[in-house]
Design a protein around this motif. Structure first.
Motif, PDB file in Angstrom:
ATOM      1  N   LEU A  58      34.645  16.764  19.135  1.00 11.64           N
ATOM      2  CA  LEU A  58      35.948  17.354  18.805  1.00 11.64           C
ATOM      3  C   LEU A  58      36.576  18.015  20.040  1.00 11.64           C
ATOM      4  O   LEU A  58      37.775  17.863  20.296  1.00 11.64           O
ATOM      5  N   ALA A  59      35.770  18.733  20.794  1.00  7.33           N
ATOM      6  CA  ALA A  59      36.266  19.382  22.014  1.00  7.33           C
ATOM      7  C   ALA A  59      36.725  18.334  23.024  1.00  7.33           C
ATOM      8  O   ALA A  59      37.798  18.476  23.638  1.00  7.33           O
ATOM      9  N   LEU A  60      35.950  17.279  23.192  1.00  2.00           N
ATOM     10  CA  LEU A  60      36.315  16.219  24.130  1.00  2.00           C
ATOM     11  C   LEU A  60      37.566  15.477  23.669  1.00  2.00           C
ATOM     12  O   LEU A  60      38.393  15.064  24.492  1.00  2.00           O
ATOM     13  N   LEU A  61      37.716  15.317  22.366  1.00  2.00           N
ATOM     14  CA  LEU A  61      38.915  14.684  21.820  1.00  2.00           C
ATOM     15  C   LEU A  61      40.147  15.531  22.149  1.00  2.00           C
ATOM     16  O   LEU A  61      41.191  15.004  22.540  1.00  2.00           O
ATOM     17  N   GLU A  62      40.011  16.832  22.029  1.00  4.66           N
ATOM     18  CA  GLU A  62      41.109  17.744  22.381  1.00  4.66           C
ATOM     19  C   GLU A  62      41.430  17.627  23.872  1.00  4.66           C
ATOM     20  O   GLU A  62      42.600  17.590  24.264  1.00  4.66           O
ATOM     21  N   MET A  63      40.401  17.556  24.697  1.00  8.84           N
ATOM     22  CA  MET A  63      40.609  17.427  26.134  1.00  8.84           C
ATOM     23  C   MET A  63      41.228  16.069  26.484  1.00  8.84           C
ATOM     24  O   MET A  63      42.057  15.974  27.392  1.00  8.84           O
ATOM     25  N   ARG A  78      39.020  29.086  24.883  1.00  5.73           N
ATOM     26  CA  ARG A  78      39.650  29.650  23.687  1.00  5.73           C
ATOM     27  C   ARG A  78      40.725  28.727  23.122  1.00  5.73           C
ATOM     28  O   ARG A  78      40.943  28.697  21.927  1.00  5.73           O
ATOM     29  N   GLN A  79      41.399  27.951  23.991  1.00  9.36           N
ATOM     30  CA  GLN A  79      42.392  26.970  23.540  1.00  9.36           C
ATOM     31  C   GLN A  79      41.725  25.896  22.689  1.00  9.36           C
ATOM     32  O   GLN A  79      42.176  25.578  21.596  1.00  9.36           O
ATOM     33  N   ILE A  80      40.677  25.311  23.254  1.00  8.93           N
ATOM     34  CA  ILE A  80      39.964  24.229  22.573  1.00  8.93           C
ATOM     35  C   ILE A  80      39.366  24.741  21.272  1.00  8.93           C
ATOM     36  O   ILE A  80      39.482  24.102  20.221  1.00  8.93           O
ATOM     37  N   ALA A  81      38.740  25.912  21.334  1.00  4.83           N
ATOM     38  CA  ALA A  81      38.089  26.497  20.163  1.00  4.83           C
ATOM     39  C   ALA A  81      39.087  26.740  19.036  1.00  4.83           C
ATOM     40  O   ALA A  81      38.807  26.452  17.868  1.00  4.83           O
ATOM     41  N   ALA A  82      40.269  27.241  19.385  1.00  3.23           N
ATOM     42  CA  ALA A  82      41.292  27.514  18.379  1.00  3.23           C
ATOM     43  C   ALA A  82      41.818  26.223  17.755  1.00  3.23           C
ATOM     44  O   ALA A  82      41.984  26.139  16.534  1.00  3.23           O
ATOM     45  N   PRO A 138      33.395  27.816  17.215  1.00  2.00           N
ATOM     46  CA  PRO A 138      33.079  29.144  17.762  1.00  2.00           C
ATOM     47  C   PRO A 138      33.082  29.133  19.299  1.00  2.00           C
ATOM     48  O   PRO A 138      32.478  28.255  19.915  1.00  2.00           O
ATOM     49  N   ASP A 139      33.749  30.120  19.900  1.00  5.72           N
ATOM     50  CA  ASP A 139      33.906  30.185  21.363  1.00  5.72           C
ATOM     51  C   ASP A 139      32.578  30.118  22.109  1.00  5.72           C
ATOM     52  O   ASP A 139      32.431  29.352  23.063  1.00  5.72           O
TER      53      ASP A 139
END
Length: 145
Positions: A12-17, A30-34, A39-40
């Motif tokens: 999910l984090a990599l997809l956001e990136m 914090r951007q990715i986490a939000a 959780p940060d």
């Protein structure tokens, strides 16, 4: 075979990136986490692992954060999962004497299942994952109009 929480959060984090890759600007934890409801502190650990594995890179400073180390179409899901979970394919191949004939048959089938799963994961990149997500979002939008 099941996707671990660790792997799901990392993807999910990599997809956001991957979504923000074209801007060339690093994303802060914090951007990715939000955006992905991760959780940060956990995300920080995952990104450190992905950085050591060469999937992401970090940039220090006031405009620092994390970026994909390569283009999204060059990072496969298999590479991500191997970075996070390790590769247990070699361990299975190294077994010389299975306990019994029955165990040997089961091990052969399990090995075949792993190879099939790895083949599918090797086929998909972060770019393709992003495109699938975007096309589903379009379908959802069209459905509600």
């Amino acid at each position: 075979m099941e996707l671990s929480c660790k792997s799901e959060y990392a993807i999910l984090a990599l997809l956001e990136m991957a979504t923000h890759h074209e801007s060339g600007e690093p994303m802060q934890i914090r951007q990715i986490a939000a955006q992905q409801d991760i959780p940060d502190r956990y995300l920080e650990q995952l990104l450190a692992t992905l950085r050591r594995g060469g999937i992401v890179k970090s940039q220090r400073g006031s405009k620092g954060g994390y970026l994909l180390a390569r283009e999204p179409w060059k990072i496969t899901l298999l590479q991500v999962l191997e970075c996070l979970e390790g590769s247990d394919m070699q361990a299975s191949k190294d077994k010389i004497n299975p306990k019994s004939l029955d165990s040997s048959v089961i091990e052969d089938i399990w090995q075949e299942a792993r190879q099939a799963a790895n083949s599918v994961l090797q086929k998909y990149t972060l770019q393709e994952l992003r495109e699938k997500r975007d096309s589903r979002q379009q379908l959802d939008i069209m459905y509600y109009i």
